[in-house]
Design a protein around this motif. Structure first.
Motif, mmCIF file in Angstrom:
data_model
loop_
_atom_site.group_PDB
_atom_site.id
_atom_site.type_symbol
_atom_site.label_atom_id
_atom_site.label_comp_id
_atom_site.label_asym_id
_atom_site.label_seq_id
_atom_site.Cartn_x
_atom_site.Cartn_y
_atom_site.Cartn_z
ATOM 1 N N PRO A 258 32.748 32.309 13.579
ATOM 2 C CA PRO A 258 32.764 33.761 13.386
ATOM 3 C C PRO A 258 32.013 34.419 14.376
ATOM 4 N N LYS A 259 32.725 35.408 15.463
ATOM 5 C CA LYS A 259 31.813 36.239 16.240
ATOM 6 C C LYS A 259 31.900 37.620 15.916
ATOM 7 N N HIS A 260 32.234 38.125 14.977
ATOM 8 C CA HIS A 260 32.193 39.423 14.446
ATOM 9 C C HIS A 260 31.383 39.560 13.050
ATOM 10 N N VAL A 261 30.168 38.916 13.067
ATOM 11 C CA VAL A 261 29.378 38.785 11.901
ATOM 12 C C VAL A 261 29.032 40.277 11.426
ATOM 13 N N GLY A 279 23.934 55.942 13.211
ATOM 14 C CA GLY A 279 23.918 55.728 14.945
ATOM 15 C C GLY A 279 24.426 54.192 15.060
ATOM 16 N N GLY A 280 24.240 53.433 14.035
ATOM 17 C CA GLY A 280 24.589 51.912 14.325
ATOM 18 C C GLY A 280 26.173 51.754 14.181
ATOM 19 N N TRP A 281 26.594 52.608 13.507
ATOM 20 C CA TRP A 281 28.240 52.520 13.040
ATOM 21 C C TRP A 281 29.152 52.220 14.007
ATOM 22 N N LYS A 282 28.846 52.633 15.125
ATOM 23 C CA LYS A 282 29.886 52.525 16.085
ATOM 24 C C LYS A 282 29.801 51.031 16.653
ATOM 25 N N TRP A 283 28.841 50.487 16.619
ATOM 26 C CA TRP A 283 28.712 48.876 16.731
ATOM 27 C C TRP A 283 29.500 48.086 15.697
ATOM 28 N N ARG A 284 29.291 48.808 14.280
ATOM 29 C CA ARG A 284 29.679 48.153 13.441
ATOM 30 C C ARG A 284 31.374 47.927 13.538
ATOM 31 N N ASP A 285 31.966 49.256 14.112
ATOM 32 C CA ASP A 285 33.212 49.480 14.059
ATOM 33 C C ASP A 285 33.938 48.896 15.283
ATOM 34 N N SER A 286 32.951 48.630 16.234
ATOM 35 C CA SER A 286 33.744 47.987 17.394
ATOM 36 C C SER A 286 34.307 46.561 17.499
ATOM 37 N N VAL A 299 28.983 32.677 6.741
ATOM 38 C CA VAL A 299 29.517 34.203 6.291
ATOM 39 C C VAL A 299 30.342 33.765 4.843
ATOM 40 N N GLY A 300 30.949 35.263 4.541
ATOM 41 C CA GLY A 300 31.367 35.167 3.306
ATOM 42 C C GLY A 300 32.506 34.007 3.108
ATOM 43 N N GLY A 301 33.344 33.941 3.918
ATOM 44 C CA GLY A 301 34.422 32.938 3.857
ATOM 45 C C GLY A 301 35.651 33.328 3.503
ATOM 46 N N PRO A 302 36.568 32.503 3.438
ATOM 47 C CA PRO A 302 38.082 32.866 3.417
ATOM 48 C C PRO A 302 38.447 33.285 2.116
ATOM 49 N N THR A 305 43.701 32.058 -0.295
ATOM 50 C CA THR A 305 45.035 31.314 0.465
ATOM 51 C C THR A 305 44.464 30.379 1.792
ATOM 52 N N ASP A 306 43.145 30.369 1.838
ATOM 53 C CA ASP A 306 42.669 29.825 3.034
ATOM 54 C C ASP A 306 42.248 30.524 4.194
ATOM 55 N N ASN A 307 43.088 31.755 4.199
ATOM 56 C CA ASN A 307 42.924 32.722 5.453
ATOM 57 C C ASN A 307 41.623 33.535 5.724
ATOM 58 N N PHE A 308 41.370 33.847 6.593
ATOM 59 C CA PHE A 308 40.092 34.352 7.238
ATOM 60 C C PHE A 308 40.175 35.153 8.366
ATOM 61 N N GLN A 309 39.811 36.220 8.265
ATOM 62 C CA GLN A 309 39.694 37.253 9.415
ATOM 63 C C GLN A 309 38.390 37.541 9.710
ATOM 64 N N ASP A 310 38.141 37.463 11.043
ATOM 65 C CA ASP A 310 36.773 37.425 11.929
ATOM 66 C C ASP A 310 36.812 39.016 12.191
ATOM 67 N N ILE A 311 36.428 39.952 11.246
ATOM 68 C CA ILE A 311 36.393 41.392 11.244
ATOM 69 C C ILE A 311 35.131 41.854 10.737
ATOM 70 N N ARG A 312 34.271 42.315 11.457
ATOM 71 C CA ARG A 312 33.031 42.768 11.199
ATOM 72 C C ARG A 312 32.915 44.157 10.139
ATOM 73 N N THR A 313 34.032 44.801 10.120
ATOM 74 C CA THR A 313 33.963 46.069 9.085
ATOM 75 C C THR A 313 34.404 45.412 7.691
ATOM 76 N N ASN A 314 35.069 44.224 7.789
ATOM 77 C CA ASN A 314 35.079 43.703 6.185
ATOM 78 C C ASN A 314 34.219 42.409 5.954
ATOM 79 N N TYR A 315 33.179 42.885 5.155
ATOM 80 C CA TYR A 315 31.999 42.199 4.894
ATOM 81 C C TYR A 315 32.452 41.087 3.968
ATOM 82 N N ASN A 316 33.529 41.211 3.407
ATOM 83 C CA ASN A 316 33.895 40.229 2.244
ATOM 84 C C ASN A 316 34.216 38.834 3.103
#
Length: 368
Positions: A258-261, A279-286, A299-302, A305-316
């Motif tokens: 993962p690159k968007h931790v 003020g840090g939210w703009k980096w969170r949402d980038s 990270v939290g993991g898949p 269904t074994d699927n994983f999305q490398d999305i910073r805004t989805n902490y799950n």
């Protein structure tokens, strides 16, 4: 970060204080070569445990707190009593702690013997499987006998059944098609539970190997220790990349991770500016990758269904946790060690006095 991080005061909290006492007591064993520091840790642990046991302060630490209860709700504290008492006994040798840890009231109030599947899952909220394994260690290596044997034997039996529940052949938990056990029933952030269960499973095998025990029974089925070790290995291998996504869920390990931790420090660039909370939210949402790798974070993991999305805004998917990383590191230590053949049997018990069990009370006089 350029904003206040307020500290809250807890006037009660048997769960929180019990867990803190366990942590300090365990640390006192790790640092026992530094006598002064070890004693300081023990003093802190005993002070906290006294607070935890105060009958007038037994409201869970999160009760009614809008900043804690919705996120880190504690479901009980008798498991922390067992956990804290066990570690304090190992740290001090004070038999009042082992008497408490084996008091029938603790497993009764914590439902330790009910064999509820969720209670076999180690987590930040449930110390039962770890506490019972820790006390099983005492039975396996020291065999203290009367008056502790009956309860320790029960803990040992339940520990064995907990390990049975992790094996796919008994169908206690669902599994993904890719081979990940669903200890939290397909809910998000599954890996922290998997890593901790893998650690306990591998440690139980270490105990068996160290005492030349080839396995244990799950009902009428004899299960070899290697089967449980294979379970632990398979789960850690899944985390490290042997999964349908071919993704390592450990940041910095392998070529695809993962690159968007979801981590503030990792996602905000080092540009010599201080950012407020919002003020840090703009980096969170980038959508850009993090400027810093938080190497070693799991990270939290898949999802189920074994699927994983490398999305910073989805902490799950992408949030790392201390609770998860602790289990992962411990599992890796056990799995890459000697297989239990040279496990340190003595250091953890160095403060425990010899057991010279008194004879059980004589039976009542026979009357015709």
């Amino acid at each position: 970060m350029d904003y206040d991080r307020p500290v809250q005061t807890a006037n009660s909290g048997p769960d929180l204080a019990g867990e803190m006492a366990a942590a300090l007591a365990a640390a006192s064993i790790v640092f026992q070569d530094n006598t002064a520091y070890s004693k300081k840790l023990i003093k802190g642990a005993e002070t906290l445990f006294t607070f935890a046991r105060d009958f007038g302060k037994r409201t869970p630490y999160c009760r009614g707190n809008p900043y804690i209860e919705p996120f880190y709700n504690s479901t009980g504290y008798f498991d922390e009593y067992m956990w804290g008492a066990a570690w304090l006994f190992y740290a001090t040798g004070n038999k009042s702690y082992i008497s408490l840890a084996t008091n029938p009231g603790l497993p009764k109030n914590s439902k330790a013997f009910y064999m509820i599947p969720d209670l076999s899952v180690p987590s930040w909220d449930n110390k039962l499987p770890a506490a019972m394994l820790l006390l099983t260690r005492l039975r396996i290596f020291l065999s203290p006998g009367y008056p502790y044997e009956d309860m320790l034997k029960s803990y040992h039996n339940v520990t064995g059944l907990t390990m049975c529940s992790y094996l796919q052949q008994f169908h206690v938990f669902n599994w993904t098609k890719g081979g990940l056990i669903q200890l939290n029933h397909g809910k998000p952030q599954s890996l922290q539970y998997v890593a901790n269960a893998a650690f306990l499973a591998s440690l139980f095998v270490d105990y068996m190997n160290a005492t030349s025990i080839p396995g244990w029974y799950c009902g009428p089925n004899f299960i070899r220790a290697e089967t449980l070790r294979s379970f632990a290995t398979s789960q850690i291998n899944y985390i490290l990349g042997k999964n349908p996504m071919k993704m390592s869920y450990l940041v910095g390990y392998g070529t695809k991770f993962p690159k968007h931790v979801h981590h503030r420090g990792a996602s905000i660039p080092n540009d010599n500016k201080k950012y407020s909370c919002t003020g840090g939210w703009k980096w969170r949402d980038s959508r850009n990758p993090n400027p810093h790798n938080i190497t070693g974070a799991m990270v939290g993991g898949p999802i189920r269904t074994d699927n994983f999305q490398d999305i910073r805004t989805n902490y799950n998917y992408t949030e790392p946790t201390l609770a998860g990383n602790a289990g992962l590191v411990a599992a890796l230590v056990s799995l890459t060690g000697s297989g239990g053949m040279s496990i340190d049997k003595n250091t953890i018990f160095s403060a425990v006095p010899p057991f010279y069990p008194p004879s059980p009370p004589p039976p009542a006089p026979w009357k015709p």
